[in-house]
Design a protein around this motif. Structure first.
Motif, PDB file in Angstrom:
ATOM      1  N   PHE A 106       0.747  -1.254   0.123  1.00 51.47           N
ATOM      2  CA  PHE A 106      -0.124  -0.158  -0.004  1.00 51.47           C
ATOM      3  C   PHE A 106       0.926   1.187  -0.134  1.00 51.47           C
ATOM      4  CE2 PHE A 106      -3.196   2.873   1.301  1.00 51.47           C
ATOM      5  CZ  PHE A 106      -2.688   3.651   1.956  1.00 51.47           C
ATOM      6  N   CYS A 107       0.370   2.215  -0.776  1.00 55.37           N
ATOM      7  CA  CYS A 107       1.097   3.570  -0.862  1.00 55.37           C
ATOM      8  C   CYS A 107       0.295   4.595  -0.095  1.00 55.37           C
ATOM      9  CB  CYS A 107       1.380   4.018  -2.236  1.00 55.37           C
ATOM     10  SG  CYS A 107       3.067   3.076  -2.988  1.00 55.37           S
ATOM     11  N   ASN A 121      -6.701   0.556  -7.071  1.00 56.76           N
ATOM     12  CA  ASN A 121      -7.903  -0.394  -6.558  1.00 56.76           C
ATOM     13  C   ASN A 121      -8.695   0.592  -5.474  1.00 56.76           C
ATOM     14  OD1 ASN A 121      -9.174  -2.565  -6.514  1.00 56.76           O
ATOM     15  ND2 ASN A 121      -7.366  -3.623  -6.879  1.00 56.76           N
ATOM     16  N   ARG A 122      -9.699  -0.246  -5.520  1.00 60.18           N
ATOM     17  CA  ARG A 122     -10.822   0.382  -4.409  1.00 60.18           C
ATOM     18  C   ARG A 122     -10.447  -0.367  -3.097  1.00 60.18           C
ATOM     19  NH1 ARG A 122     -16.558  -2.517  -3.521  1.00 60.18           N
ATOM     20  NH2 ARG A 122     -17.048  -1.870  -1.592  1.00 60.18           N
ATOM     21  N   VAL A 123     -10.384   0.438  -1.976  1.00 65.07           N
ATOM     22  CA  VAL A 123     -10.218   0.043  -0.660  1.00 65.07           C
ATOM     23  C   VAL A 123     -11.423   0.278   0.362  1.00 65.07           C
ATOM     24  CG1 VAL A 123      -7.736  -0.022  -0.862  1.00 65.07           C
ATOM     25  CG2 VAL A 123      -8.811   1.847   0.094  1.00 65.07           C
ATOM     26  N   ASN A 124     -11.418  -0.673   1.344  1.00 67.61           N
ATOM     27  CA  ASN A 124     -12.415  -0.171   2.573  1.00 67.61           C
ATOM     28  C   ASN A 124     -11.345   0.942   3.471  1.00 67.61           C
ATOM     29  OD1 ASN A 124     -14.618  -1.454   1.842  1.00 67.61           O
ATOM     30  ND2 ASN A 124     -13.958  -3.260   2.795  1.00 67.61           N
ATOM     31  N   TRP A 125     -11.953   1.786   4.113  1.00 68.97           N
ATOM     32  CA  TRP A 125     -11.003   2.909   4.655  1.00 68.97           C
ATOM     33  C   TRP A 125     -10.672   2.274   6.000  1.00 68.97           C
ATOM     34  CZ3 TRP A 125      -9.077   6.888   2.769  1.00 68.97           C
ATOM     35  CH2 TRP A 125      -8.346   7.743   3.777  1.00 68.97           C
ATOM     36  N   GLY A 126      -9.330   2.194   6.389  1.00 67.65           N
ATOM     37  CA  GLY A 126      -9.058   1.733   7.391  1.00 67.65           C
ATOM     38  C   GLY A 126      -8.384   0.286   7.184  1.00 67.65           C
ATOM     39  N   ASP A 127      -8.897  -0.534   5.969  1.00 68.95           N
ATOM     40  CA  ASP A 127      -8.482  -1.844   5.756  1.00 68.95           C
ATOM     41  C   ASP A 127      -7.540  -1.694   4.323  1.00 68.95           C
ATOM     42  OD1 ASP A 127      -9.569  -4.850   4.545  1.00 68.95           O
ATOM     43  OD2 ASP A 127      -7.611  -4.509   5.081  1.00 68.95           O
ATOM     44  N   PHE A 128      -6.386  -0.848   4.483  1.00 68.54           N
ATOM     45  CA  PHE A 128      -5.577  -0.344   3.568  1.00 68.54           C
ATOM     46  C   PHE A 128      -4.645  -1.567   2.875  1.00 68.54           C
ATOM     47  CE2 PHE A 128      -7.226   3.619   4.166  1.00 68.54           C
ATOM     48  CZ  PHE A 128      -7.094   3.992   5.357  1.00 68.54           C
ATOM     49  N   GLY A 129      -4.639  -2.498   3.169  1.00 65.63           N
ATOM     50  CA  GLY A 129      -3.637  -3.790   2.639  1.00 65.63           C
ATOM     51  C   GLY A 129      -4.299  -4.675   1.596  1.00 65.63           C
ATOM     52  N   ARG A 130      -5.568  -4.328   1.316  1.00 71.01           N
ATOM     53  CA  ARG A 130      -6.307  -5.351   0.324  1.00 71.01           C
ATOM     54  C   ARG A 130      -6.913  -4.370  -0.793  1.00 71.01           C
ATOM     55  NH1 ARG A 130     -11.411  -8.317   0.994  1.00 71.01           N
ATOM     56  NH2 ARG A 130     -11.807  -7.144   2.973  1.00 71.01           N
ATOM     57  N   GLY A 131      -6.891  -4.859  -1.919  1.00 69.91           N
ATOM     58  CA  GLY A 131      -7.576  -4.016  -3.031  1.00 69.91           C
ATOM     59  C   GLY A 131      -8.838  -4.995  -3.400  1.00 69.91           C
ATOM     60  N   LEU A 132      -9.774  -4.368  -3.574  1.00 70.46           N
ATOM     61  CA  LEU A 132     -11.122  -4.987  -3.505  1.00 70.46           C
ATOM     62  C   LEU A 132     -11.595  -5.557  -4.928  1.00 70.46           C
ATOM     63  CD1 LEU A 132     -13.059  -3.160  -0.827  1.00 70.46           C
ATOM     64  CD2 LEU A 132     -11.903  -5.369  -0.529  1.00 70.46           C
ATOM     65  N   TRP A 133     -10.927  -4.894  -6.014  1.00 69.98           N
ATOM     66  CA  TRP A 133     -11.304  -5.096  -7.472  1.00 69.98           C
ATOM     67  C   TRP A 133     -10.205  -5.894  -8.114  1.00 69.98           C
ATOM     68  CZ3 TRP A 133     -13.042   0.463  -8.570  1.00 69.98           C
ATOM     69  CH2 TRP A 133     -14.364   0.864  -8.013  1.00 69.98           C
TER      70      TRP A 133
END
Length: 121
Positions: A47-48, A97-109
């Motif tokens: 994540f950047c 990529n899309r992320v959930n705020w607070g869960d920045f280590g995972r792209g959702l698309w």
């Protein structure tokens, strides 16, 4: 299936600047937090930076804080990453990529092709 398109990569000298762009589908561009990730050769994707849906909040990893700026123009369905004071260790393929705020280590698309950034003299 969401199609993400990163652009703006290239070869730049240490200390130089680049701006990356990410085109997001128009029907979802204003709904989600978006982030930039990067993957250097032989390393895990990391994540950047992230920006909230309205652009009012941003988050950066320590290695880019103060040098990179994430922003978004929802009217243009585009997320940007302005990169200044680039270092050789910033060399990587950059992805949005899309992320959930607070869960920045995972792209959702699904991941796009990415934009290659090479910092070298």
């Amino acid at each position: 299936q969401v199609q993400l398109a990163e652009s703006g990569g290239g070869l730049v000298q240490p200390g130089g600047s680049l701006t990356l762009s990410c085109k997001v589908p128009g029907d979802v561009s204003t709904l989600f937090s978006m982030a930039w990730f990067r993957q250097a050769p032989g390393k895990e994707r990391e994540f950047c930076a992230a920006v909230a849906p309205g652009g009012q909040s941003t988050k950066y990893t320590d290695t880019v804080k103060g040098r990179f700026t994430i922003s978004r123009d929802n009217a243009k369905n585009t997320v940007y990453l302005q990169m200044n004071s680039l270092k050789p260790e910033d060399t990587a393929v950059y992805y949005c990529n899309r992320v959930n705020w607070g869960d920045f280590g995972r792209g959702l698309w699904s991941w796009g092709q990415g934009a290659q950034v090479t910092v070298s003299s």
